[in-house]
Structures are given as C-alpha cells and as structure tokens.
Design a protein around this motif. Structure first.
Motif, PDB file in Angstrom:
ATOM      1  N   TRP A 152       1.220  27.200   7.783  1.00 21.02           N
ATOM      2  CA  TRP A 152       0.532  25.674   7.821  1.00 21.02           C
ATOM      3  C   TRP A 152      -0.693  25.689   6.958  1.00 21.02           C
ATOM      4  N   ILE A 153      -1.555  26.783   7.343  1.00 21.61           N
ATOM      5  CA  ILE A 153      -2.751  26.527   6.532  1.00 21.61           C
ATOM      6  C   ILE A 153      -2.744  26.698   5.112  1.00 21.61           C
ATOM      7  N   LEU A 154      -1.541  27.677   4.647  1.00 24.39           N
ATOM      8  CA  LEU A 154      -1.667  28.007   3.388  1.00 24.39           C
ATOM      9  C   LEU A 154      -1.091  26.872   2.695  1.00 24.39           C
ATOM     10  N   HIS A 155      -0.411  25.911   3.177  1.00 25.51           N
ATOM     11  CA  HIS A 155      -0.019  24.570   2.642  1.00 25.51           C
ATOM     12  C   HIS A 155      -1.170  23.950   2.432  1.00 25.51           C
ATOM     13  N   GLN A 156      -2.324  23.939   2.948  1.00 22.24           N
ATOM     14  CA  GLN A 156      -3.420  23.068   2.894  1.00 22.24           C
ATOM     15  C   GLN A 156      -4.672  23.342   1.840  1.00 22.24           C
ATOM     16  N   THR A 157      -3.918  24.128   0.810  1.00 21.46           N
ATOM     17  CA  THR A 157      -4.948  24.631  -0.164  1.00 21.46           C
ATOM     18  C   THR A 157      -5.761  23.682  -0.943  1.00 21.46           C
ATOM     19  N   ASN A 158      -5.262  22.643  -1.086  1.00 22.85           N
ATOM     20  CA  ASN A 158      -5.647  21.440  -1.766  1.00 22.85           C
ATOM     21  C   ASN A 158      -7.177  21.092  -1.301  1.00 22.85           C
ATOM     22  N   ASP A 159      -7.066  20.849   0.186  1.00 19.51           N
ATOM     23  CA  ASP A 159      -8.184  20.527   0.691  1.00 19.51           C
ATOM     24  C   ASP A 159      -9.214  21.637   0.697  1.00 19.51           C
ATOM     25  N   ILE A 160      -8.770  22.809   0.735  1.00 25.13           N
ATOM     26  CA  ILE A 160      -9.754  24.118   0.868  1.00 25.13           C
ATOM     27  C   ILE A 160     -10.485  24.182  -0.602  1.00 25.13           C
ATOM     28  N   LYS A 161      -9.645  23.766  -1.612  1.00 23.64           N
ATOM     29  CA  LYS A 161     -10.086  23.832  -3.099  1.00 23.64           C
ATOM     30  C   LYS A 161     -11.263  22.987  -3.126  1.00 23.64           C
ATOM     31  N   ARG A 162     -10.982  21.503  -2.758  1.00 23.93           N
ATOM     32  CA  ARG A 162     -11.887  20.542  -2.665  1.00 23.93           C
ATOM     33  C   ARG A 162     -13.223  20.907  -2.081  1.00 23.93           C
ATOM     34  N   CYS A 163     -13.144  21.730  -1.070  1.00 17.77           N
ATOM     35  CA  CYS A 163     -14.387  22.250  -0.349  1.00 17.77           C
ATOM     36  C   CYS A 163     -15.265  23.241  -1.302  1.00 17.77           C
ATOM     37  N   ALA A 164     -14.219  24.012  -1.692  1.00 16.34           N
ATOM     38  CA  ALA A 164     -15.012  25.227  -2.677  1.00 16.34           C
ATOM     39  C   ALA A 164     -15.584  24.354  -4.096  1.00 16.34           C
ATOM     40  N   LYS A 165     -15.034  23.535  -4.402  1.00 14.16           N
ATOM     41  CA  LYS A 165     -15.545  22.621  -5.617  1.00 14.16           C
ATOM     42  C   LYS A 165     -16.949  21.978  -5.295  1.00 14.16           C
ATOM     43  N   ALA A 166     -17.094  21.670  -3.886  1.00 15.37           N
ATOM     44  CA  ALA A 166     -18.097  20.937  -3.702  1.00 15.37           C
ATOM     45  C   ALA A 166     -19.249  21.968  -3.444  1.00 15.37           C
ATOM     46  N   CYS A 167     -19.060  23.212  -3.175  1.00 18.34           N
ATOM     47  CA  CYS A 167     -20.070  24.297  -2.807  1.00 18.34           C
ATOM     48  C   CYS A 167     -20.282  25.373  -3.946  1.00 18.34           C
ATOM     49  N   TYR A 168     -19.462  25.474  -5.045  1.00 13.76           N
ATOM     50  CA  TYR A 168     -19.304  26.710  -5.837  1.00 13.76           C
ATOM     51  C   TYR A 168     -20.664  26.983  -6.560  1.00 13.76           C
ATOM     52  N   LYS A 169     -21.326  25.739  -6.695  1.00 13.50           N
ATOM     53  CA  LYS A 169     -22.619  25.955  -7.638  1.00 13.50           C
ATOM     54  C   LYS A 169     -23.876  26.266  -6.835  1.00 13.50           C
ATOM     55  N   ALA A 170     -23.636  26.353  -5.572  1.00 17.51           N
ATOM     56  CA  ALA A 170     -24.828  26.519  -4.643  1.00 17.51           C
ATOM     57  C   ALA A 170     -25.292  28.023  -4.844  1.00 17.51           C
ATOM     58  N   HIS A 171     -26.420  28.168  -4.528  1.00 15.36           N
ATOM     59  CA  HIS A 171     -27.195  29.400  -4.721  1.00 15.36           C
ATOM     60  C   HIS A 171     -26.985  30.212  -3.390  1.00 15.36           C
ATOM     61  N   SER A 172     -26.766  29.433  -2.283  1.00 15.06           N
ATOM     62  CA  SER A 172     -26.804  30.083  -0.899  1.00 15.06           C
ATOM     63  C   SER A 172     -25.935  29.083  -0.224  1.00 15.06           C
ATOM     64  N   VAL A 173     -25.248  29.745   0.868  1.00 15.81           N
ATOM     65  CA  VAL A 173     -24.334  29.038   1.820  1.00 15.81           C
ATOM     66  C   VAL A 173     -24.794  29.480   3.171  1.00 15.81           C
ATOM     67  N   MET A 174     -24.846  28.679   4.134  1.00 11.71           N
ATOM     68  CA  MET A 174     -25.164  29.063   5.575  1.00 11.71           C
ATOM     69  C   MET A 174     -23.730  28.820   6.118  1.00 11.71           C
ATOM     70  N   TYR A 175     -23.458  29.815   7.118  1.00  7.12           N
ATOM     71  CA  TYR A 175     -22.382  29.508   7.909  1.00  7.12           C
ATOM     72  C   TYR A 175     -22.817  29.603   9.563  1.00  7.12           C
ATOM     73  N   ILE A 176     -22.187  28.710  10.109  1.00  2.77           N
ATOM     74  CA  ILE A 176     -22.726  28.751  11.743  1.00  2.77           C
ATOM     75  C   ILE A 176     -21.425  28.188  12.662  1.00  2.77           C
ATOM     76  N   GLY A 177     -21.505  29.048  13.624  1.00  2.00           N
ATOM     77  CA  GLY A 177     -20.647  28.683  14.726  1.00  2.00           C
ATOM     78  C   GLY A 177     -21.109  29.345  16.048  1.00  2.00           C
ATOM     79  N   ARG A 178     -20.311  29.030  17.083  1.00  2.00           N
ATOM     80  CA  ARG A 178     -20.825  29.653  18.453  1.00  2.00           C
ATOM     81  C   ARG A 178     -19.598  30.557  18.939  1.00  2.00           C
TER      82      ARG A 178
END
Ligand code: F6R
Length: 609
Positions: free
Chosen positions: A447-473
């Motif tokens: 199912w996730i492998l069918h959602q690649t357009n959303d994932i690509k959109r997220c990547a496009k919004a972030c790929y120029k960043a010099h740093s990315v923070m990941y958070i979770g619990r």
C-alpha cells in the motif's frame, strides 16, 4: 571494501575479471586492477584509480590477453588511492602477482625484513609484502611458497596469487576475510563475494580460514589445510541466481530492493508458527536458550544496530528480559558484563562486519551463547556463532541497507515472541495473535509503495535543505534514527534524529525555517505528546513533514506535508514507517544528483575495524 576476482580456464580471463569487478562495485572502492598471464609468457598488470569503467577502458585499449588472471577493487587502508597502491601487486621478479583483502598487521616488520634481504617495494601498501614473501619462500613449488608465506602473516586476509612459471594456476587463501571458489565447465573461479560468480555456477565453496585452494585451468580445485594436508570441503548451493543480482528495470538497486520488501517480509515470516507455537529450529542446538539466560545483549553496527534498538523494546515488552543494545565497535573496548547467562544476538546483514565479529568472539570468550542474525550464507558470522538465523532478504546490493533492515526487524519481532513463549511471559494465544498481526505487514508495505507521489512531494519540499531533523517517541524514535541515517548516507544532507521529548534540552536551538522536521506521528500511546513537540518546532518556523496513520486528517492541522502508512500496532510500526523514510531519502538523493547505490566513502561490507 575491497573485492577479489580470479579466473583460470579455457577462455579469455579478462571478460570474467572485468564483469566480476563491475559486480563487486557496490562494495565501495577507489581503484581497481587486473593481472593476466600472457600467452607468450609473463604477467601483465593494468591498474587505474577511480571507477571500474576506467580500468575496463584501459584493458580494452591494451593487448592484454590470457586465460588466467586475477583482479581487485581497492578501498584504501594503507597508502593513498593511487595507481601505485592499487592491486595487483608484484614481487621483484615481476613473476608473482597478488591481490588481497583485509589488513596485514605485521606488514611493517615484514617489509623491513624483506627490504634487508634486498627486496624492493614500490607501493605503500601492506599487500605488497605478500608478493615479496612468496618470492622469498619460493623454491620451485608455488603452493608451498604461498603456504609458507602466509604462515608469517598476522591479521586478516583473502589472497589470490598467480605465478608466471606456473601458468594457469591460481593459489587462493584466506583468514578472517571472505573467499569463495567454484568450478564449472569453463574453468575455475575465485571471488570475495558470490555475486561475482553466481552467473557461472551456483555451487560454490566458502574457503575455511587458513586453508588454501589451488585453482587449475580444467576447473579442478585442490584444497589443503595450513599444514599442507588435503581437505575436501563440501560445496554449498546458492539459492539466488544471476537475475536476483540485476536491477530488473529499476533505475537503481536501492529502489529495486525497497520494492522487494513485501516479498522479503513474507519469506522471513513464513513457517515460523508450527502447531500453534513459534518455532526456531535453528536454536535447537543451543539448548534451552530462553530459560538459561538472565539478560540479552544485542550487538550491531549502523542500520543493524537500529534493528537491535527496536528489538530491545519488543523483547523487554513481551519476554520481560532486560536487554542492552551495543554498537559493536564500542562494545569490544569497554569490558562489558557478559556471562554464560547472557544471550548475545549479533545482527549483521553481511556477516562480515569486523567489529561485530570481534564482539561475537569476545562474548563467546566470556561463555555467552551467540546467535547471529545475518543474510549471507557461509559468512564469517555464521561460523563464529553458536546458532544462525538467516533473514530471507536475498542479496542486497545497494550500499544503503533497506530490505535487510526490514527483514531483521521482522525476524527479531518473531524471536521476541519466541522468547516470551518459551518463558511463558505472555499467554500462548496472545503470542499467536501477535504473530497473526504481522501477516498484514507485506500488504501494508505494498500500500505504501502506491503512495510514492506524496512521498516525492515531501522530498521536493526538503531536498535543498542543508539539514533535516527527525523526531519521534518510543518506536518512532528508533524509526527516526534509521530514517536520518538513510538520508545522510545517500544524499549527504545532514540529518539529526532525536527523541522528540529531548529536543527542548538542546537541539531545538538548531530549528528555524531552513531546517525541515520529519516527525513520526503515527497512531501510538505517545501520539498527543508528539503533536506537542511538532507544535514546538512549528513555532520556531520549521516546515514539518509527518509520517502519520492513514485516515488521520487531524495531523494536517499541525504539519505541512504528510506521508501516510496503514494503521498498525505501534510495536510493529518501525517496519512499515521506515518504508516512506527510505523512499524519502532516496528521492532527495536523486534530486541532488547523487549516486544512490554507491554513496561516497561508504562500502557495503565493512571488513576492517
Ligand atoms: C546503512 C548500512 C550500514 C550497515 C552497517 C553494518 O545503510 O548499511 O550502516 O548497516 O555497516 O553492516 P552489517 O549489517 O553488514 O554488519
């Protein structure tokens, strides 16, 4: 890391050598070379810095020809990545050529001794001493000279050597570095990795430490041990074929391997429930493992270490055994408390990671039982451990671990259930129910492998960043660690992974509108807390990309973009939530023009400390 190939037989050697070196490229290297016995006599060596394609061009432009040769891809350890330091290395007479993986620890003293005896060295490498040592020990018998030479070496080595006075013969040996040999109607093959051979034959012999294989042009291989006695190792039939080693139409191996994950999880989970009980026949040889222990120590490096962090939560939750998780390179030097009542679980995709292997040795030295979780049949981890559990990932080519990570997580979750079952820590119907829940994971990944357009959109919004923070619990925290590692290693974008509750203790100072935050906000017992943490970074201007549970519209109020995964109990969520993060990292790498499968400075199997 370095790669070795060799062929002797009835056809031109160079095609196999180059093809084999191309297949070993994924291991990481900085230079490459071949040595081929010439029909008119003598050995010709060609070496180049850089890609195997550079070497292939030079070989094609040369008149090098011959039916016996050896080749190498080098990842510099002793001496810079120069043509002079590239393998093969030759002795003073130019008659002996050697390729080598590993590290010769006493090479300096050997070099001094050999120099005093009149040998002239042309490189800065540890490898060159092997060529001169064989020359020094040579009295007309090439195999005997090699046997004597290696008895003087300390360290780790996989070696293949040829001698102009013994046409068609390749002498191969190893210690603590993988070597595989095989014969077919075409001749005999040697490689440091089965992938270079499997197209020609799937029946291979994994050479034992200190043994010597003598490859002959008719395909026959003789084996002797360190004392020169004949030995007869059993060939192993490799299940996967050459097709598995290809890209199958995907632009890169990483994407292919991400798409293989549903199959990998299905295979990894298959046949583990027998007559209503979780079954691990692999552990039968080590007795009543689950009840003879007071604690579990999990060892691994990189992605495999992250799989260990997830397993800790599962083992502690279900089996109620205290678990420590250790980075292998740290574990070995800190005199950890390991007793005969510690179960050591060593996680290593390649089965060849030097630090993990040493940690296994140390643990067993303290009387602990070590179980290896690995992907590679015949790898050193399988020989060094008391029991072996194979993940069913098949060969993983891309340097970034993807399918092996998911398979590690799946098998470790089942192992946690097994430990709980054997200790009676949770009721058997609960064990079966949890195992049953896992069966949904492969279709959820599809199912996730069918959602690649959303994932690509997220990547496009972030790929120029010099740093990315990941958070979770909790489970999301470990998922972040793996997601951030994937981003760093293939895109070279800096990434930090932090337990979301910890960012206000320092890392939040990094946040502004140039640092996107990836938040794991899937349905969990800490969902509300994660939302609060998202609000904290939003308030500092961060763009927030969330990994959230399908159907969660509420999350959109707090975030800029969302990658959804299907609803899954939080204890299995790292398996599925890692998939969009793999695709996200890959997409950012592609948008930045990176070589996804062969990130700079990295190697697939890290066979040096
Ligand atoms: C990252 C990656 C590495 C490996 C690490 C351990 O994508 O692949 O971090 O996980 O080098 O390797 P193995 O599992 O072969 O011991």
């Amino acid at each position: 890391m370095c790669g070795i190939v060799g062929f002797t037989g009835r056809q031109d050697a160079k095609d196999f050598l180059l093809d084999g070196l191309f297949k070993l490229e994924y291991r990481g290297y900085d230079s490459a070379g071949v040595a081929v016995e010439q029909p008119k006599g003598g050995i010709e060596v060609i070496r180049r810095v850089g890609m195997v394609a550079e070497l292939a061009r030079a070989v094609k432009e040369s008149d090098i020809a011959g039916k016996c040769g050896i080749g190498h891809t080098r990842w510099a350890t002793h001496g810079a990545a120069t043509e002079n330091n590239a393998h093969p290395h030759i002795d003073c007479s130019g008659k002996i050529a050697v390729v080598h993986n590993g590290i010769i620890e006493n090479y300096m003293e050997l070099r001094e001794e050999l120099t005093a005896k009149g040998h002239t060295f042309r490189s800065d490498t540890d490898t060159e001493v092997i060529a001169h040592l064989i020359e020094e020990c040579y009295e007309g018998d090439f195999v005997e000279a090699t046997r004597k030479a290696i008895s003087k070496l300390r360290g780790a080595y996989g070696v293949a050597a040829i001698h102009a006075d013994h046409p068609g013969v390749i002498v191969v040996t190893r210690k603590d570095s993988p070597i595989v040999v095989a014969s077919s109607v075409k001749g005999a093959f040697v490689a440091s990795d089965t992938v270079a051979i499997v197209e020609h034959t799937r029946d291979v012999v994994y050479l034992d430490d200190d043994n010597i294989a003598v490859l002959n042009p008719d395909g026959h291989i003789d084996f002797i041990d360190a004392d020169g006695n004949a030995v007869y190792p059993e060939p192993v039939h490799v299940e996967w074929d050459a097709e598995a080693a290809g890209r199958s139409g995907f632009p890169d191996f990483m994407l292919k391997e991400i798409y293989e994950q549903p199959r990998v999880i299905r295979d990894t989970l298959a046949d583990r429930l027998v007559d209503g009980k979780i079954s691990f026949p692999e552990l039968e040889s080590v007795g009543n493992l689950a009840n003879d222990i007071d604690s579990v120590t999990i060892i691994g490096c990189g992605t495999s270490y992250h799989a260990g962090l997830i397993a800790r939560q599962l083992i502690e939750k279900w089996a109620r055994i205290p678990v420590s998780v250790e980075i292998a390179s740290e574990f070995r030097y800190r005199n950890p408390i390991i007793t005969p009542r510690t179960l050591v679980i060593a996680i290593t995709q390649s089965g060849e990671t030097a630090d993990t292997l040493e940690a296994i040795k140390q643990s067993r030295g303290n009387g602990a039982k070590a179980v290896a979780i690995t992907n590679v049949v015949g790898s050193r981890a399988t020989r060094e451990s008391d029991a072996v559990i194979y993940i069913k990932a098949n060969m993983e080519v891309s340097v970034a671990a993807t399918k092996s990570f998911l398979a590690q997580n799946a098998i470790l979750a089942v192992l946690a259930l097994y430990l709980a079952q054997e200790r009676g820590a949770i009721p058997q119907d609960e064990v079966c129910k949890l195992y049953g829940e896992m069966q949904a994971i492969p279709s959820q990944i599809e199912w996730i492998l069918h959602q690649t357009n959303d994932i690509k959109r997220c990547a496009k919004a972030c790929y120029k960043a010099h740093s990315v923070m990941y958070i979770g619990r909790q489970f999301g925290d470990v998922t972040c660690k793996e997601g951030a590692l994937k981003l760093k290693e293939i895109s070279y974008v800096h990434a930090e992974a932090y337990a979301a509750g910890e960012i206000k203790h320092g890392p939040i100072a990094l946040i502004d509108d140039t640092v996107p935050v990836v938040a794991i906000a899937t349905k969990s017992s800490t969902y509300e807390k994660v939302i609060s943490n998202i609000e904290e970074v939003k308030a500092r201007g961060a763009k927030v990309v969330a990994v959230a549970t399908e159907g969660d519209e509420h999350i959109k109020r707090y975030t800029d973009l969302v990658m959804y995964i299907p609803d899954i109990p939080e204890y299995f969520s790292p398996i599925t939530a890692s998939v969009p993060l793999q695709l996200f990292a890959r997409e950012i790498a592609v948008l930045n023009g990176r070589d996804v499968d062969k990130p700079r400075n990295l190697a697939k199997s890290v066979t040096v400390e």
